[in-house]
Enzyme design. Structure first.
Site, PDB file in Angstrom:
ATOM      1  N   LYS A 257       4.295 -21.700  -5.956  1.00 55.94           N
ATOM      2  CA  LYS A 257       3.664 -22.366  -7.095  1.00 55.94           C
ATOM      3  C   LYS A 257       4.735 -23.003  -7.976  1.00 55.94           C
ATOM      4  O   LYS A 257       5.891 -22.597  -7.983  1.00 55.94           O
ATOM      5  CB  LYS A 257       2.819 -21.391  -7.910  1.00 55.94           C
ATOM      6  CG  LYS A 257       3.607 -20.413  -8.761  1.00 55.94           C
ATOM      7  CD  LYS A 257       2.685 -19.542  -9.606  1.00 55.94           C
ATOM      8  CE  LYS A 257       1.983 -20.323 -10.678  1.00 55.94           C
ATOM      9  NZ  LYS A 257       2.894 -20.845 -11.724  1.00 55.94           N
TER      10      LYS A 257
ATOM     11  N   LYS B 267      10.985 -22.097  -6.662  1.00 54.03           N
ATOM     12  CA  LYS B 267      10.952 -22.527  -5.254  1.00 54.03           C
ATOM     13  C   LYS B 267      12.081 -23.498  -4.923  1.00 54.03           C
ATOM     14  O   LYS B 267      12.791 -23.325  -3.931  1.00 54.03           O
ATOM     15  CB  LYS B 267       9.588 -23.151  -4.971  1.00 54.03           C
ATOM     16  CG  LYS B 267       9.464 -23.905  -3.668  1.00 54.03           C
ATOM     17  CD  LYS B 267       8.092 -24.550  -3.549  1.00 54.03           C
ATOM     18  CE  LYS B 267       7.736 -25.412  -4.731  1.00 54.03           C
ATOM     19  NZ  LYS B 267       8.638 -26.599  -4.893  1.00 54.03           N
TER      20      LYS B 267
ATOM     21  N   LYS C 141       7.222 -34.352  -8.562  1.00 52.71           N
ATOM     22  CA  LYS C 141       8.236 -34.412  -9.619  1.00 52.71           C
ATOM     23  C   LYS C 141       9.562 -34.937  -9.075  1.00 52.71           C
ATOM     24  O   LYS C 141      10.435 -35.364  -9.831  1.00 52.71           O
ATOM     25  CB  LYS C 141       8.460 -33.030 -10.239  1.00 52.71           C
ATOM     26  CG  LYS C 141       7.245 -32.453 -10.948  1.00 52.71           C
ATOM     27  CD  LYS C 141       7.618 -31.264 -11.814  1.00 52.71           C
ATOM     28  CE  LYS C 141       8.345 -30.166 -11.069  1.00 52.71           C
ATOM     29  NZ  LYS C 141       7.574 -29.557  -9.981  1.00 52.71           N
TER      30      LYS C 141
ATOM     31  N   ASP D 117       0.813 -24.680  -5.048  1.00 54.43           N
ATOM     32  CA  ASP D 117      -0.349 -24.258  -5.832  1.00 54.43           C
ATOM     33  C   ASP D 117      -1.329 -25.402  -6.071  1.00 54.43           C
ATOM     34  O   ASP D 117      -2.134 -25.364  -6.993  1.00 54.43           O
ATOM     35  CB  ASP D 117       0.075 -23.650  -7.172  1.00 54.43           C
ATOM     36  CG  ASP D 117       0.967 -24.572  -7.994  1.00 54.43           C
ATOM     37  OD1 ASP D 117       1.274 -25.682  -7.515  1.00 54.43           O
ATOM     38  OD2 ASP D 117       1.360 -24.177  -9.103  1.00 54.43           O
TER      39      ASP D 117
END
Length: 292
Positions: free
Chosen positions: A14, A19, A45, A131
């Protein structure tokens, strides 16, 4: 001459769970061990590879394709720390289209450019947002592009909730050649109870913890310099953890179909832990987490 087998892994988690930090340190550690690595950021992003490139951003595949019809590999593939190849899939313009489309488009383009063959790679690492319920983000799992899937999770419920959803996707697509689960990378584990929560979750879902990664100020220091911990503090205890994790992933060969918890089972499991933590903190015991 036999064709070289390139190992391909996908790391899910998520947003905000660490991550990309974990993924980039894995890539850096693999590269430092002598392997040729390609990291593909699959988050809109487009910040997966920033710490591999001194904090700098690179043009994304989707942005580049919007500007020109024909794209060359050197326009979307950039070298980072220790020669790691960096790619950012990118996302659509704000408010338009599917955020997962970048992964689909990127895989198609990289195949057309024969990147996986031309770069003589040892391993490809996909860094995937875990997520968001979107078909694009499921591509590495659904299409079996990844040999093995790993998920980054802390002991926080929403991180575990996202991991459990990923398990559902892996279970669903496993019947049609989809990628299987290598295990859970337990991140930000600094207390015994956090470790116990993750251990209990993997036990209930019939998977395993690949490595426990503590939260460390060394990581923050490194990222403020625009670097991975492997580059900034290669001899630190945190770097040793990432090197051990990278070695385990490189040598991992057998992945499995997880057994995700149903919605009711997951919430009952969470309520049990809410009661347990309350009892640990105050000595007070309540039933079903006082009907949270």
């Amino acid at each position: 001459m036999s064709k070289k087998k390139v190992k391909t892994i996908a790391i899910y988690g998520k947003g905000g769970i660490g991550k990309s930090t974990t993924t980039s340190n894995i890539s850096a550690a693999l590269s430092a061990s002598g392997l040729k690595v390609l990291q593909i950021g699959c988050d809109p992003k487009s910040d997966s590879t920033t710490t591999l490139r001194g904090g700098g951003y690179i043009p994304t595949i989707l942005d580049t394709l919007r500007e020109k019809k024909t794209v060359k590999s050197n326009e979307v593939i950039f070298e980072g720390f220790n020669g790691i190849y960096c790619v950012e899939a990118g996302g659509p313009a704000p408010g338009v289209g599917c955020a997962g489309r970048g992964i689909i488009t990127s895989v198609e383009l990289l195949k057309q450019l024969r990147v996986f063959e031309e770069l003589d790679l040892d391993i490809v690492v996909y860094d995937v947002l875990g997520d968001v319920v979107c078909g694009g983000f499921a591509v590495p799992v659904r299409e079996g592009i990844a040999d093995h899937v790993f998920t980054v999770s802390s002991a926080d419920f929403m991180a575990i909730y996202a991991a459990n959803n990923l398990f559902k996707g892996i279970q669903k697509y496993s019947k049609n050649g989809g990628a299987l689960l290598g295990g859970v990378i337990a991140n930000s584990i600094n207390t015994d109870y956090a470790r116990e929560i993750v251990d209990d979750f993997v036990s209930n879902t019939k998977t395993q913890v690949v490595e426990y990664v503590p939260r460390s100020v060394t990581v923050t220091q490194s990222e403020l310099q625009g670097k991975t911990t492997i580059e900034a503090f290669p001899d630190s205890e945190q770097a040793k953890v990432y090197k051990t994790l990278a070695n385990k992933i490189w040598n991992h060969t057998e992945s499995k179909v997880p057994s995700p918890l149903g919605d009711k089972e997951l919430h009952e499991w969470a309520f049990k832990w809410a009661d347990t933590l309350l009892a640990m903190e105050t000595g007070e015991v309540r039933g079903v987490a006082a009907a949270i």
